[in-house]
Design a protein around this motif. Structure first.
Motif, mmCIF file in Angstrom:
data_model
loop_
_atom_site.group_PDB
_atom_site.id
_atom_site.type_symbol
_atom_site.label_atom_id
_atom_site.label_comp_id
_atom_site.label_asym_id
_atom_site.label_seq_id
_atom_site.Cartn_x
_atom_site.Cartn_y
_atom_site.Cartn_z
ATOM 1 N N PHE A 170 0.837 -1.200 0.000
ATOM 2 C CA PHE A 170 0.000 0.000 0.000
ATOM 3 C C PHE A 170 0.870 1.248 0.000
ATOM 4 C CE2 PHE A 170 -3.900 2.236 0.993
ATOM 5 C CZ PHE A 170 -3.483 3.352 1.707
ATOM 6 N N MET A 171 0.464 2.241 -0.782
ATOM 7 C CA MET A 171 1.090 3.558 -0.745
ATOM 8 C C MET A 171 -0.028 4.586 -0.582
ATOM 9 S SD MET A 171 4.064 3.327 -3.657
ATOM 10 C CE MET A 171 5.180 4.492 -2.834
ATOM 11 N N GLY A 172 0.216 5.548 0.262
ATOM 12 C CA GLY A 172 -0.858 6.493 0.505
ATOM 13 C C GLY A 172 -0.364 7.846 0.958
ATOM 14 N N TRP A 173 -1.339 8.687 1.238
ATOM 15 C CA TRP A 173 -1.062 10.046 1.677
ATOM 16 C C TRP A 173 -1.953 10.379 2.868
ATOM 17 C CZ3 TRP A 173 2.648 12.990 -0.770
ATOM 18 C CH2 TRP A 173 3.093 12.534 -2.009
ATOM 19 N N GLY A 226 -5.857 9.356 1.342
ATOM 20 C CA GLY A 226 -6.231 8.191 0.563
ATOM 21 C C GLY A 226 -5.023 7.353 0.261
ATOM 22 N N GLY A 227 -5.244 6.274 -0.484
ATOM 23 C CA GLY A 227 -4.153 5.396 -0.808
ATOM 24 C C GLY A 227 -4.464 4.491 -1.972
ATOM 25 N N ILE A 228 -3.457 3.714 -2.347
ATOM 26 C CA ILE A 228 -3.584 2.852 -3.512
ATOM 27 C C ILE A 228 -2.836 1.550 -3.245
ATOM 28 C CG2 ILE A 228 -1.601 4.003 -4.614
ATOM 29 C CD1 ILE A 228 -3.035 3.509 -7.317
ATOM 30 N N SER A 229 -3.469 0.452 -3.598
ATOM 31 C CA SER A 229 -2.832 -0.851 -3.423
ATOM 32 C C SER A 229 -1.894 -1.137 -4.591
ATOM 33 C CB SER A 229 -3.906 -1.937 -3.333
ATOM 34 O OG SER A 229 -4.522 -2.104 -4.607
ATOM 35 N N SER A 230 -1.173 -2.228 -4.479
ATOM 36 C CA SER A 230 -0.249 -2.601 -5.538
ATOM 37 C C SER A 230 -0.987 -2.962 -6.831
ATOM 38 C CB SER A 230 0.621 -3.778 -5.096
ATOM 39 O OG SER A 230 -0.192 -4.872 -4.722
#
Length: 124
Positions: A33-36, A49-53
């Motif tokens: 996961f990468m997010g802010w 929010g964030g975004i999965s691989s």
């Protein structure tokens, strides 16, 4: 050790747009996961929010019509596009990521890291 470095913050006028970038580097095997999230003095830290691989995204209700999160898995980067900015969006924006690092030559260990933050100021 894994590091995150944000860039792209600065001064923007109300109604304007900004694109933040975050690059992960170091001893990385994979990133999940990468997010802010964001934080301003006297306010609670808020998940943006964030975004999965795999590319699935989620957003806070307060920003989801104005923000788009994307990532470049090959470059270990995540981006936050923000539109229709208003003064209430003036905060320090932090990138975060979790994943696994090679460890001890034969295994992996979990990491969860945050960047140092980049200041976004919305003002005329």
């Amino acid at each position: 050790q894994v590091q995150l470095v944000e860039s792209g913050g600065g001064l923007v006028q109300p109604g304007g747009s900004l694109r933040l970038s975050c690059a992960a580097s170091g001893n990385i095997f994979s990133i999940n996961f990468m997010g802010w999230d964001r934080h301003a003095p006297c306010k609670n830290r808020e998940l943006v929010g964030g975004i999965s691989s795999s590319g699935s995204t989620n957003y806070a209700d307060s920003v989801k019509v104005r923000c788009t999160i994307s990532r470049d898995n090959a470059k270990n980067k995540v981006y936050l596009q923000m539109d229709s900015l208003n003064p209430e969006d003036t905060e320090v924006y932090y990138c975060n990521a979790d994943g696994s690092s090679p460890y001890d030559g034969s295994g992996y260990r979990y990491f969860e890291v945050w960047g140092q933050g980049t200041l976004v100021t919305v003002s005329s």
